[in-house]
Structures are given as C-alpha cells and as structure tokens.
Design a protein around this motif. Structure first.
Motif, PDB file in Angstrom:
ATOM      1  N   UNK A   1      20.612 -12.768   6.223  1.00  0.00           N
ATOM      2  CA  UNK A   1      20.329 -13.171   5.085  1.00  0.00           C
ATOM      3  C   UNK A   1      20.263 -12.605   3.789  1.00  0.00           C
ATOM      4  N   UNK A   2      20.576 -11.810   3.619  1.00  0.00           N
ATOM      5  CA  UNK A   2      19.740 -11.100   2.427  1.00  0.00           C
ATOM      6  C   UNK A   2      18.728 -10.315   2.309  1.00  0.00           C
ATOM      7  N   UNK A   3      18.180 -10.454   2.867  1.00  0.00           N
ATOM      8  CA  UNK A   3      16.423 -10.367   2.562  1.00  0.00           C
ATOM      9  C   UNK A   3      16.502  -8.932   3.449  1.00  0.00           C
ATOM     10  N   UNK A   4      15.404  -8.357   2.623  1.00  0.00           N
ATOM     11  CA  UNK A   4      14.535  -7.081   3.194  1.00  0.00           C
ATOM     12  C   UNK A   4      13.184  -7.456   3.450  1.00  0.00           C
ATOM     13  N   UNK A   5      12.878  -7.539   4.486  1.00  0.00           N
ATOM     14  CA  UNK A   5      11.648  -8.004   4.983  1.00  0.00           C
ATOM     15  C   UNK A   5      10.781  -6.988   5.479  1.00  0.00           C
ATOM     16  N   UNK A   6       9.644  -6.922   4.505  1.00  0.00           N
ATOM     17  CA  UNK A   6       8.482  -6.287   5.755  1.00  0.00           C
ATOM     18  C   UNK A   6       7.498  -6.192   6.924  1.00  0.00           C
ATOM     19  N   UNK A   7       6.655  -6.220   7.357  1.00  0.00           N
ATOM     20  CA  UNK A   7       5.707  -6.015   8.152  1.00  0.00           C
ATOM     21  C   UNK A   7       4.671  -5.966   7.669  1.00  0.00           C
ATOM     22  N   UNK A   8       4.166  -7.123   8.119  1.00  0.00           N
ATOM     23  CA  UNK A   8       2.727  -7.031   7.292  1.00  0.00           C
ATOM     24  C   UNK A   8       1.223  -7.683   8.257  1.00  0.00           C
ATOM     25  N   UNK A   9       0.199  -6.531   7.970  1.00  0.00           N
ATOM     26  CA  UNK A   9      -0.703  -6.841   9.747  1.00  0.00           C
ATOM     27  C   UNK A   9      -1.524  -7.482   9.579  1.00  0.00           C
TER      28      UNK A   9
ATOM     29  N   UNK B   1      -4.329  -8.344  10.958  1.00  0.00           N
ATOM     30  CA  UNK B   1      -5.601  -7.574  10.550  1.00  0.00           C
ATOM     31  C   UNK B   1      -6.149  -7.023   9.815  1.00  0.00           C
ATOM     32  N   UNK B   2      -5.397  -5.816   8.708  1.00  0.00           N
ATOM     33  CA  UNK B   2      -5.878  -4.905   7.791  1.00  0.00           C
ATOM     34  C   UNK B   2      -4.973  -5.720   6.846  1.00  0.00           C
ATOM     35  N   UNK B   3      -4.100  -6.506   6.539  1.00  0.00           N
ATOM     36  CA  UNK B   3      -2.997  -6.970   5.716  1.00  0.00           C
ATOM     37  C   UNK B   3      -1.934  -5.416   5.020  1.00  0.00           C
ATOM     38  N   UNK B   4      -2.023  -4.059   6.286  1.00  0.00           N
ATOM     39  CA  UNK B   4      -1.461  -3.211   5.884  1.00  0.00           C
ATOM     40  C   UNK B   4       0.069  -3.638   6.116  1.00  0.00           C
ATOM     41  N   UNK B   5       0.547  -2.855   4.859  1.00  0.00           N
ATOM     42  CA  UNK B   5       2.204  -3.172   4.596  1.00  0.00           C
ATOM     43  C   UNK B   5       2.981  -1.851   5.906  1.00  0.00           C
ATOM     44  N   UNK B   6       4.064  -2.395   6.921  1.00  0.00           N
ATOM     45  CA  UNK B   6       4.634  -1.326   7.629  1.00  0.00           C
ATOM     46  C   UNK B   6       5.788  -1.524   7.409  1.00  0.00           C
ATOM     47  N   UNK B   7       6.597  -0.465   7.197  1.00  0.00           N
ATOM     48  CA  UNK B   7       8.281   0.100   7.806  1.00  0.00           C
ATOM     49  C   UNK B   7       8.262   1.580   8.162  1.00  0.00           C
TER      50      UNK B   7
ATOM     51  N   UNK C   1      -2.202  -6.238  16.589  1.00  0.00           N
ATOM     52  CA  UNK C   1      -0.816  -6.586  16.881  1.00  0.00           C
ATOM     53  C   UNK C   1      -0.204  -8.302  16.324  1.00  0.00           C
ATOM     54  N   UNK C   2      -1.452  -8.281  15.957  1.00  0.00           N
ATOM     55  CA  UNK C   2      -0.611  -9.835  14.791  1.00  0.00           C
ATOM     56  C   UNK C   2      -0.011  -9.798  13.964  1.00  0.00           C
ATOM     57  N   UNK C   3       1.271 -10.522  13.203  1.00  0.00           N
ATOM     58  CA  UNK C   3       1.952  -9.546  11.578  1.00  0.00           C
ATOM     59  C   UNK C   3       2.839 -10.248  11.491  1.00  0.00           C
ATOM     60  N   UNK C   4       3.219 -11.009  10.110  1.00  0.00           N
ATOM     61  CA  UNK C   4       4.156 -11.694   9.200  1.00  0.00           C
ATOM     62  C   UNK C   4       4.768 -10.842   8.561  1.00  0.00           C
TER      63      UNK C   4
END
Length: 320
Positions: free
Chosen positions: A203-211, A213-219, A231-234
């Motif tokens: 979809x031409x989106x670069x998606x980053x996970x966000x925890x 629990x603590x809200x930390x971004x990860x890639x 284990x929960x994220x958006x």
C-alpha cells in the motif's frame, strides 16, 4: 586376512566426540563495559542489562569464550586435524551456517568463565548451492564459577566450491531483465511475524511496530517487545524521512539481479528506528553518513516492490 582401510567418511566420523578445547578460560570475567557495548550495538535497552544488579544478555554467551587474536590455551589438535583432512580432499572453503544456544543460568558481572568444547558431529557428504561438503558441529559447554551456565552449538560447512559458469559480464543477463527468473531480485521471506509489514509495502506504507505495553517503537518486526517483553502491539506509519546512519558498498559477489558496486545503507528513520535498504539516485561513492534521505517505493518486476531511500530533504506525509 587383510583389514580394509577405513573409508574417508569413516575417518571423518572418528572425530565425533573428540575434544576441541579442554579447560578453556575466558580472557575476561563478565563485565559491564562489554555488556554496554553489546547493548548499544544491538539497540537493546532492556533495564535488566544495566545497573548494580545487571545481568549479561543471554545471547552474549559465546562472547565470554572468544580468544581474540592471541587465541586460547587448551585447544586440542583434533579440530586442526579434522580441517586438514577436509582441506586435503579439496573441501577448502568454509562458511558458518547456524548456531544454537541453551541458557541455564544468568551471567553477571564478575563471573569467571570456563568452557570445554568438543566436535559433536560430522555429517555425511551434502550437496548445497555453494558446493559439496560436510557440516561440522561443535558443542561448547560454558560454566560460571564451575556451574554450567549454557551450551553453544556452532555449525559450519566445509565445502568444495561448485563450478560456476564464468561468463563475461557482457554476456550475463541484464539485471533489469525480469523475464529471466535468475535475474530477478530474491523474494522476501514472508511469515506470520512480518506479513503486516509487507502488506503495508504493497500500500506504499512503511509500518513500524509500536509496543502495546511500553510504547517503544521497533524495527524489524518482532513477535514481542525486546524492551519489556509485551506481546501486544500496533503500528505507526513512518514519515519517510531519515538519515544514513552507516553504509557499505557491495562489490562482490556479483549476482545477476544486482549491478555492483552499489550502496546498502543503515537508515535511521525520524521515528528513531533503523532499517537496512538500498540508497538509490546517487553514485555509490557519494553516499555519506549523516546524508538526509527520503523513502520511496521502487518496483523491480511485476511481483516485487521494495522500500528504498533517495537523497533528499524533509517532506510531508508517508510513502504515498
């Protein structure tokens, strides 16, 4: 009666169970500076690895056994003999294939490390894309204060390189010839942990996970948070702006789908996470650390589109 000499593979198998290192001693005790350097390199901010009650990240298990340039005492001759036997038969190339670790107790600053290693197994002859050879697995038992702390299995392939068609570069298929499957870029491995990322790319989106629990971004995408374990994220969509944090210029090996030399960058996104991608639109020798870059999506064939970065200033919005 004439006793036949052992076959070559029987000679190799005779090394199974023989010691590779006996009573090895770690060059340094477990210590905070090495833990800090490791965590900084890995981007691991877990609080368990800092402070007065710090423990070492479990994946550092092998670090405490490394001998550096001067090596270790206690190394047996068996490993060198096995390599000589393989080299003598033409299996002169080597590549590390994988490792397995088991953790039994945490390692903490001040722990004195000792270890023993043995040649656990030598496979039968295997044919791979690299060539034909033998997988050799070494098992190392790591102890702290005499107590077993973990086990590290390290596997290599000793092989004779496959004979490849050494055509001149001008005779090779063009990297842009997507009609030839061999000239296509490798397909990404998509699984349940990263499928959402690739759906975003489509979809031409670069998606980053966000925890959650603590809200930390990860890639890159992971099944759980390496900061708090939740284990929960958006996801959040990257703005597309970043800078070149580091880079390498690839000259070799030459694959039909690539046209070396080319730059591969470690790009730090404005959101704070880093990702590996190609830096395009600029000569490879003009890429610089700190260079501002902007996300775009580049199509390589009818099936494959990838996020890449092009030099440019700050823009608006995500990848469109």
């Amino acid at each position: 009666m004439v006793v036949p000499s052992p076959t070559y593979e029987e000679q190799l198998k005779a090394y199974e169970g023989r010691a590779a290192t006996v009573a090895g001693v770690g060059k340094d005790p477990v210590n905070e500076p090495m833990i800090r350097h490791w965590c900084e390199a890995m981007g691991d901010t877990n609080p368990a690895y800092a402070g007065p009650d710090a423990m070492a990240p479990p994946t550092m298990l092998q670090v405490w056994t490394m001998g550096g340039l001067s090596g270790h005492t206690g190394r047996s001759e068996a490993y060198d003999e096995l390599f000589a036997l393989l080299d003598g038969a033409g299996y002169t190339s080597v590549v590390a294939t994988d490792c397995e670790q088991e953790y039994l107790r945490p390692l903490r600053p001040g722990d004195e490390i000792t270890f023993d290693a043995l040649i656990e197994s030598v496979s039968g002859r295997k044919t791979t894309k690299l060539g034909t050879g033998y997988f050799v697995t070494t098992r190392m038992d790591v102890r702290a204060g005499g107590e077993l702390a973990g086990t590290h299995r390290f596997r290599i392939l000793k092989y004779a390189p496959a004979q490849r068609n050494q055509r001149k570069r001008t005779e090779q298929p063009s990297p842009k010839d997507s009609s030839n499957p061999k000239s296509r870029r490798p397909r990404p491995v998509i699984n349940r942990d990263n499928a959402g990322f690739w759906e975003g790319v489509a979809r031409h989106q670069l998606l980053i996970q966000r925890c959650g629990g603590c809200g930390a971004l990860r890639f890159p995408w992971l099944p759980g948070c390496n900061a708090c374990g939740c284990l929960e994220w958006d996801t959040v969509e990257a703005s597309g702006d970043g800078t070149v944090y580091s880079y390498v210029v690839m000259h070799h090996p030459s694959f039909p789908a690539f046209d070396p030399p080319y730059a591969v960058g470690l790009v730090e996104l404005s959101e704070g996470v880093r990702m590996v991608s190609n830096v395009v639109g600029v000569p490879y020798d003009k890429v610089r650390i700190g260079m501002p870059v902007r996300l775009e999506f580049q199509r390589y064939d009818e099936e494959l589109e990838l996020p890449v970065f092009r030099p440019g200033g700050t823009g608006e919005g995500g990848g469109g």
